[in-house]
Design an enzyme around this catalytic site. Structure first.
Site, PDB file in Angstrom:
ATOM      1  N   SER A  79       0.835  -1.195   0.000  1.00 23.91           N
ATOM      2  CA  SER A  79       0.000   0.000   0.000  1.00 23.91           C
ATOM      3  C   SER A  79       0.868   1.241   0.000  1.00 23.91           C
ATOM      4  O   SER A  79       1.984   1.229   0.521  1.00 23.91           O
ATOM      5  CB  SER A  79      -0.916  -0.006   1.233  1.00 23.91           C
ATOM      6  OG  SER A  79      -1.880   1.030   1.140  1.00 23.91           O
ATOM      7  N   ASP A  80       0.359   2.303  -0.615  1.00 28.20           N
ATOM      8  CA  ASP A  80       1.091   3.567  -0.644  1.00 28.20           C
ATOM      9  C   ASP A  80       0.092   4.715  -0.576  1.00 28.20           C
ATOM     10  O   ASP A  80      -0.990   4.628  -1.155  1.00 28.20           O
ATOM     11  CB  ASP A  80       1.926   3.682  -1.927  1.00 28.20           C
ATOM     12  CG  ASP A  80       2.853   4.879  -1.878  1.00 28.20           C
ATOM     13  OD1 ASP A  80       3.855   4.815  -1.146  1.00 28.20           O
ATOM     14  OD2 ASP A  80       2.574   5.887  -2.548  1.00 28.20           O
TER      15      ASP A  80
END
Length: 202
Positions: A79-80
């Protein structure tokens, strides 16, 4: 009967973020943490949605490469998160001056938070990726308030220099969209993506 009890369906979180680790626990599925030191630089012009998706896939892919052969089972989650204001992508501040600049620009206005999420099957490399966007309105703040917030240390490693789940909650006036997108792991989106691997959270 959910297949999530299958040992092969454990989750592998590709993140050192304590916030994401707390959120992954909420799903009630078996999980382990594997930290990726993925390069977060991206060449050329790229939209925020493309950026968070590219980096989410990169983080999860790097963890898949790091796994030993006997460890390659389960779904790797990368995730970012980035903050976007007036078409400028705000990542983590480089120092306190940078944090001040970001908070000064965000105060009294509405910005967008993009969180990408990628799921990769550790055994065969099959992957799905998506992102979500939430609009956040920040209170007007005095310089003294901004400096006091920076002095708490909370903005240091946060995209946009604030944490909505910490004392930063006191500087947020309103949000429109998924709260967990702002924290950094959109759980509703993640539960949808996991269906592609026959994992049902509920």
């Amino acid at each position: 009967m959910s297949t999530s009890t299958n040992f092969n369906q454990r989750l592998i979180l590709a993140s050192s973020s304590p916030r994401r680790q707390e959120l992954i626990q909420a799903l009630g599925l078996p999980y382990i943490i594997r930290v990726s030191d993925a390069d977060e630089t991206v060449e050329g012009k790229i939209t925020p949605s493309e950026l968070v998706e590219v980096l989410s896939v990169r983080k999860a892919s790097m963890v898949r490469e790091m796994l030993e052969a006997e460890e390659k089972h389960g779904i790797i989650i990368g995730s970012d998160t980035v903050v976007v204001y007036k078409d400028e992508i705000l990542g983590k501040p480089v120092d306190e001056q940078d944090a001040y600049r970001m908070l000064q620009s965000l105060q009294g206005s509405t910005h967008q938070v993009y969180s990408g999420i990628a799921c990769i099957d550790a055994s065969n490399g099959k992957h799905v990726v998506s992102h979500s966007v939430t609009h956040v309105t920040m209170k007007p703040m005095s310089d003294a308030q901004i400096l006091r917030y920076i002095a708490t240390g909370e903005p240091k490693d946060k995209a946009g220099s604030y944490a909505i789940q910490g004392i930063g909650a006191t500087i947020v006036q309103a949000i429109e969209g998924d709260y967990f997108t702002v924290v950094g792991l959109p759980l509703s989106k993640l539960s949808d993506l996991l269906l592609a691997f026959d994992i049902e959270v509920l």
